[in-house]
Motif scaffolding. Structure first.
Motif, PDB file in Angstrom:
ATOM      1  N   GLY A 122      10.974  42.877 -72.198  1.00 47.29           N
ATOM      2  CA  GLY A 122      10.254  43.684 -72.876  1.00 47.29           C
ATOM      3  C   GLY A 122      10.819  43.915 -74.447  1.00 47.29           C
ATOM      4  N   LEU A 123      11.135  42.863 -75.001  1.00 41.78           N
ATOM      5  CA  LEU A 123      11.746  42.905 -76.344  1.00 41.78           C
ATOM      6  C   LEU A 123      10.444  42.422 -77.270  1.00 41.78           C
ATOM      7  CD1 LEU A 123      14.584  40.309 -76.190  1.00 41.78           C
ATOM      8  CD2 LEU A 123      14.626  42.948 -76.139  1.00 41.78           C
ATOM      9  N   SER A 124      10.476  43.170 -78.439  1.00 46.11           N
ATOM     10  CA  SER A 124       9.254  43.247 -79.457  1.00 46.11           C
ATOM     11  C   SER A 124       9.119  41.741 -79.969  1.00 46.11           C
ATOM     12  CB  SER A 124       9.564  43.831 -80.646  1.00 46.11           C
ATOM     13  OG  SER A 124      10.490  43.521 -81.394  1.00 46.11           O
ATOM     14  N   GLU A 125       7.780  41.547 -80.460  1.00 47.59           N
ATOM     15  CA  GLU A 125       7.379  40.327 -80.949  1.00 47.59           C
ATOM     16  C   GLU A 125       8.228  39.804 -82.088  1.00 47.59           C
ATOM     17  OE1 GLU A 125       3.365  39.819 -81.277  1.00 47.59           O
ATOM     18  OE2 GLU A 125       2.734  40.102 -79.490  1.00 47.59           O
ATOM     19  N   GLY A 126       8.803  40.707 -82.708  1.00 48.73           N
ATOM     20  CA  GLY A 126       9.596  40.475 -83.935  1.00 48.73           C
ATOM     21  C   GLY A 126      10.888  39.828 -83.510  1.00 48.73           C
ATOM     22  N   GLY A 170      24.375  41.655 -73.470  1.00 46.11           N
ATOM     23  CA  GLY A 170      23.573  41.362 -72.060  1.00 46.11           C
ATOM     24  C   GLY A 170      23.657  40.398 -71.380  1.00 46.11           C
ATOM     25  N   ALA A 171      24.671  39.751 -71.474  1.00 46.15           N
ATOM     26  CA  ALA A 171      25.121  38.053 -70.942  1.00 46.15           C
ATOM     27  C   ALA A 171      24.845  38.266 -69.456  1.00 46.15           C
ATOM     28  CB  ALA A 171      26.585  37.645 -71.365  1.00 46.15           C
ATOM     29  N   TYR A 172      25.632  39.277 -68.778  1.00 43.35           N
ATOM     30  CA  TYR A 172      25.193  39.493 -67.136  1.00 43.35           C
ATOM     31  C   TYR A 172      24.042  40.144 -66.916  1.00 43.35           C
ATOM     32  CZ  TYR A 172      25.840  40.819 -62.611  1.00 43.35           C
ATOM     33  OH  TYR A 172      25.793  41.092 -61.332  1.00 43.35           O
ATOM     34  N   GLY A 173      24.135  41.486 -67.541  1.00 45.58           N
ATOM     35  CA  GLY A 173      23.561  42.314 -67.012  1.00 45.58           C
ATOM     36  C   GLY A 173      21.983  42.616 -67.486  1.00 45.58           C
ATOM     37  N   GLY A 174      21.846  41.948 -68.699  1.00 42.41           N
ATOM     38  CA  GLY A 174      20.514  41.819 -69.288  1.00 42.41           C
ATOM     39  C   GLY A 174      19.426  41.300 -68.382  1.00 42.41           C
ATOM     40  N   GLY A 175      19.752  40.205 -67.462  1.00 40.50           N
ATOM     41  CA  GLY A 175      18.811  39.687 -66.642  1.00 40.50           C
ATOM     42  C   GLY A 175      18.007  40.611 -65.636  1.00 40.50           C
ATOM     43  N   PHE A 176      18.720  41.558 -65.227  1.00 43.64           N
ATOM     44  CA  PHE A 176      18.196  42.517 -64.359  1.00 43.64           C
ATOM     45  C   PHE A 176      17.078  43.309 -64.906  1.00 43.64           C
ATOM     46  CE2 PHE A 176      22.504  41.741 -62.422  1.00 43.64           C
ATOM     47  CZ  PHE A 176      22.018  41.571 -61.204  1.00 43.64           C
ATOM     48  N   ALA A 177      16.775  43.289 -66.336  1.00 42.92           N
ATOM     49  CA  ALA A 177      15.727  43.992 -66.775  1.00 42.92           C
ATOM     50  C   ALA A 177      14.313  43.445 -66.116  1.00 42.92           C
ATOM     51  CB  ALA A 177      15.651  43.784 -68.330  1.00 42.92           C
ATOM     52  N   ILE A 178      14.367  42.622 -65.606  1.00 45.15           N
ATOM     53  CA  ILE A 178      12.872  41.889 -64.858  1.00 45.15           C
ATOM     54  C   ILE A 178      12.577  42.702 -63.887  1.00 45.15           C
ATOM     55  CG2 ILE A 178      13.466  39.479 -65.571  1.00 45.15           C
ATOM     56  CD1 ILE A 178      13.816  38.723 -62.745  1.00 45.15           C
ATOM     57  N   LEU A 179      13.574  43.643 -63.218  1.00 43.95           N
ATOM     58  CA  LEU A 179      13.500  44.554 -62.178  1.00 43.95           C
ATOM     59  C   LEU A 179      13.011  45.844 -62.622  1.00 43.95           C
ATOM     60  CD1 LEU A 179      16.607  43.940 -59.962  1.00 43.95           C
ATOM     61  CD2 LEU A 179      14.156  42.933 -59.635  1.00 43.95           C
ATOM     62  N   PRO A 180      11.726  46.192 -62.382  1.00 44.35           N
ATOM     63  CA  PRO A 180      11.094  47.666 -62.661  1.00 44.35           C
ATOM     64  C   PRO A 180      12.284  48.786 -62.521  1.00 44.35           C
ATOM     65  CG  PRO A 180       9.683  46.571 -61.069  1.00 44.35           C
ATOM     66  CD  PRO A 180      10.808  45.771 -61.060  1.00 44.35           C
ATOM     67  N   GLU A 181      13.108  48.977 -61.577  1.00 45.04           N
ATOM     68  CA  GLU A 181      14.272  49.681 -61.224  1.00 45.04           C
ATOM     69  C   GLU A 181      15.260  49.701 -62.352  1.00 45.04           C
ATOM     70  OE1 GLU A 181      14.875  46.702 -57.641  1.00 45.04           O
ATOM     71  OE2 GLU A 181      13.027  47.687 -59.120  1.00 45.04           O
ATOM     72  N   PHE A 182      15.403  48.760 -63.018  1.00 44.68           N
ATOM     73  CA  PHE A 182      16.388  48.497 -64.004  1.00 44.68           C
ATOM     74  C   PHE A 182      15.850  48.718 -65.509  1.00 44.68           C
ATOM     75  CE2 PHE A 182      19.033  46.745 -60.471  1.00 44.68           C
ATOM     76  CZ  PHE A 182      20.477  47.067 -60.925  1.00 44.68           C
ATOM     77  N   LYS A 183      14.558  48.914 -65.620  1.00 42.41           N
ATOM     78  CA  LYS A 183      14.307  48.931 -66.927  1.00 42.41           C
ATOM     79  C   LYS A 183      14.915  49.841 -67.688  1.00 42.41           C
ATOM     80  CE  LYS A 183      11.057  46.140 -67.251  1.00 42.41           C
ATOM     81  NZ  LYS A 183      11.145  44.861 -68.145  1.00 42.41           N
ATOM     82  N   ARG A 211       8.516  35.098 -61.780  1.00 39.62           N
ATOM     83  CA  ARG A 211       9.533  36.386 -61.950  1.00 39.62           C
ATOM     84  C   ARG A 211       9.661  37.055 -60.757  1.00 39.62           C
ATOM     85  NH1 ARG A 211       9.668  41.484 -61.685  1.00 39.62           N
ATOM     86  NH2 ARG A 211       7.617  41.441 -60.666  1.00 39.62           N
ATOM     87  N   ALA A 212       8.572  36.954 -59.852  1.00 40.30           N
ATOM     88  CA  ALA A 212       8.655  37.727 -58.727  1.00 40.30           C
ATOM     89  C   ALA A 212       9.790  37.291 -57.884  1.00 40.30           C
ATOM     90  CB  ALA A 212       7.320  37.950 -57.794  1.00 40.30           C
ATOM     91  N   GLY A 213       9.732  35.989 -57.810  1.00 35.64           N
ATOM     92  CA  GLY A 213      10.877  35.300 -56.743  1.00 35.64           C
ATOM     93  C   GLY A 213      12.168  35.607 -57.240  1.00 35.64           C
ATOM     94  N   MET A 214      12.140  35.654 -58.617  1.00 33.99           N
ATOM     95  CA  MET A 214      13.742  35.898 -59.160  1.00 33.99           C
ATOM     96  C   MET A 214      13.964  37.481 -58.985  1.00 33.99           C
ATOM     97  SD  MET A 214      14.036  33.522 -62.717  1.00 33.99           S
ATOM     98  CE  MET A 214      12.595  34.375 -63.544  1.00 33.99           C
ATOM     99  N   ALA A 215      13.187  38.160 -58.975  1.00 38.50           N
ATOM    100  CA  ALA A 215      13.159  39.655 -58.678  1.00 38.50           C
ATOM    101  C   ALA A 215      13.590  40.002 -57.100  1.00 38.50           C
ATOM    102  CB  ALA A 215      12.229  40.454 -59.171  1.00 38.50           C
TER     103      ALA A 215
END
Length: 502
Positions: free
Chosen positions: A153-157, A290-303, A387-391
């Protein structure tokens, strides 16, 4: 005249011998094909039997070297002999990070698609330094970096670059911060310019890569200021502001703050929005680790962990920790990537002909000239899992860690040492220290439990210190780890605790 004729004859004979002899070249195709099949079977057998191996060896230092010839080989050896020595010496001498009972650090997300991705990239053997030296490598890197940008969900910039680790990423990010705070630092350096001493602020729970970056950039280890954390092991923003105000009063220059999303010990998440506000007030660079935790942003509950990211100047995420790409694969995002290129672009004459296209030349975005084709494995893995499989796999890790929370709470001898935010848990055996010493256990009983388990080879845990107390730590990440494995590990912990504490 006779000597001349003899020399000519020797030369002619040598020339004929060289003509008759075939050049060494590479492994013949039919032999290479056979070896590939042997290796494929070895990999499949290793993966199938991995759970039956010791998680870690219990050898003394030097045991591996002692088991192998000390003299380098003069002549070629058969592939079968090399493979046999891997089985005989290398495999038993490893800590198996992909073992289902390896529960240390952040786990290790090795998967079948990950192995295939590594194999596919090896024979291509390209140098992804410029677009011309490998158009596919350059454009695929741009693609996968943007895929992850969209998932996060990062900006295009925000543009990104693939490095090996987050430690390298933060060094590059802070180099840009240094250049913007001290223009021409890349050309003139920092000395002899009447510049202030720059300060970097990060939590007392943050990774040591912040200090290493400061050392490498000439900013100085002592200028990294560790901010106290709160009761949930997050950066205390009030303490941050106090430290900045003190430093400004003493003529230091606040340069940057590093907020962590998923700290190394507890996986806590710093209050990024509040830190971002402080950075704006003092015109400081904000880096989000976000080396470790940033990847969890693919989960809706971690947005919720992405709040404040839009204010960051740079963000690092390690897909090799949570998004199933094998080590090493880390992405640094920078708001307006041109800021990074301006610091590091440097084109020597021997490369000028390969740098004329309008596409990115990734050598311009860091200190490396030679660059591996890392994007291929990420592209293959993310297509294989989606994405769904990783989530789904990350959600399974959360389900398992919550089971462990329940088991710990049900045994009154143990207590949680920190809130559980991600699939990382810190806990300790509670008891009267004097009674434990009388029973023969070390004063640091939790450390002894970890050491005994790791020495047994049945599982592998890590330990850390929180508020001066040693605690046991388990981190999940391996897709091979099941609920049964975790329960076995917990029962082992309980049994060793019984033995240690008496």
């Amino acid at each position: 005249m006779l000597i001349v004729l003899q020399c000519a004859a020797h030369r002619a004979a040598a020339t004929k011998t060289m003509q008759d002899r075939q050049p060494p070249g590479d492994t013949p195709p039919e032999v290479f094909r056979k070896q590939l099949h042997q290796l494929a079977d070895w990999i499949a057998d290793f993966r199938e039997g991995l759970g039956n191996l010791r998680v870690a060896p219990n050898d003394k230092p030097g045991a591996i070297r002692a088991a192998l010839p000390s003299q380098p080989p003069e002549n070629a050896e058969p592939f079968e002999n090399i493979l046999a020595d891997i089985d005989r010496v290398i495999v038993p001498g490893m800590v198996h990070w992909s073992h289902p009972m390896f529960l240390g650090y952040f786990g290790w997300p090795q998967t079948g698609p990950g192995i295939l991705g590594e194999i596919a990239s090896a024979p291509l053997n390209v140098n992804a330094m410029t677009w011309r030296t490998s158009p596919a490598a350059t454009e695929l890197e741009t693609l996968v970096v943007d895929w992850l940008r969209q998932w996060m969900g990062l900006s295009e910039g925000c543009g990104g670059v693939v490095y090996d680790t987050a430690s390298v990423g933060i060094m590059h990010a802070l180099a840009v911060a240094r250049e913007e705070a001290a223009p021409s630092a890349r050309k003139l350096g920092l000395t002899g310019r009447s510049l202030p001493r720059f300060r970097i602020y990060t939590s007392d729970q943050a990774h040591s890569s912040v200090e290493k970056a400061a050392i490498a950039l000439g900013l100085g280890e002592e200028n990294v200021q560790r901010v106290p954390s709160d009761t949930e092991f997050r950066m205390n923003v009030s303490a941050l502001r106090t430290m900045i105000e003190r430093d400004v009063g003493e003529k230091f220059k606040p340069l940057a703050a590093v907020a962590t999303v998923g700290t190394t010990s507890t996986a806590s998440v710093d209050p990024v929005p509040e830190i971002a506000k402080t950075c704006r007030e003092h015109k400081m660079w904000l880096h989000v680790d976000g080396a470790y935790g940033g990847g969890f942003a693919i989960l809706p509950e971690f947005k919720w962990i992405t709040k404040g990211w839009s204010e960051a100047d740079s963000i690092v995420i390690n897909p090799h920790k949570t998004l199933f790409v094998p080590l090493d694969f880390s992405i640094l995002y920078v708001r307006d990537l041109e800021r990074l290129r301006r610091v590091f672009t440097l084109v020597p004459e021997y490369l000028r002909g390969d740098t004329i296209e309008a596409e990115k030349n990734y050598m311009d975005y860091g200190i490396q000239l030679g660059r591996r084709f890392r994007a291929l494995k990420a592209w293959m893995i993310w297509r294989s899992l989606g994405r769904a499989g990783m989530a789904a796999r990350l959600q399974e890790q959360m389900r398992l860690i919550n089971h462990l929370v329940d088991w710990i709470k049900a045994d009154k001898r143990f207590e949680l040492a920190a809130p559980v935010v991600m699939p990382v848990i810190c806990f300790r055996l509670v008891g009267d220290d004097e009674a434990l010493r009388v029973s023969g256990a070390k004063a640091d009983v939790n450390s002894e439990i970890v050491e005994r388990i790791n020495t047994s080879g049945k599982a592998y845990l890590t330990q850390t210190k929180l508020r001066g107390r040693t605690v046991m730590r388990i981190g999940l990440g391996n897709v091979l780890t099941t609920e049964e494995h975790l329960r076995t590990a917990w029962e082992l912990i309980q049994a060793v605790a019984n033995d240690v504490a008496g």
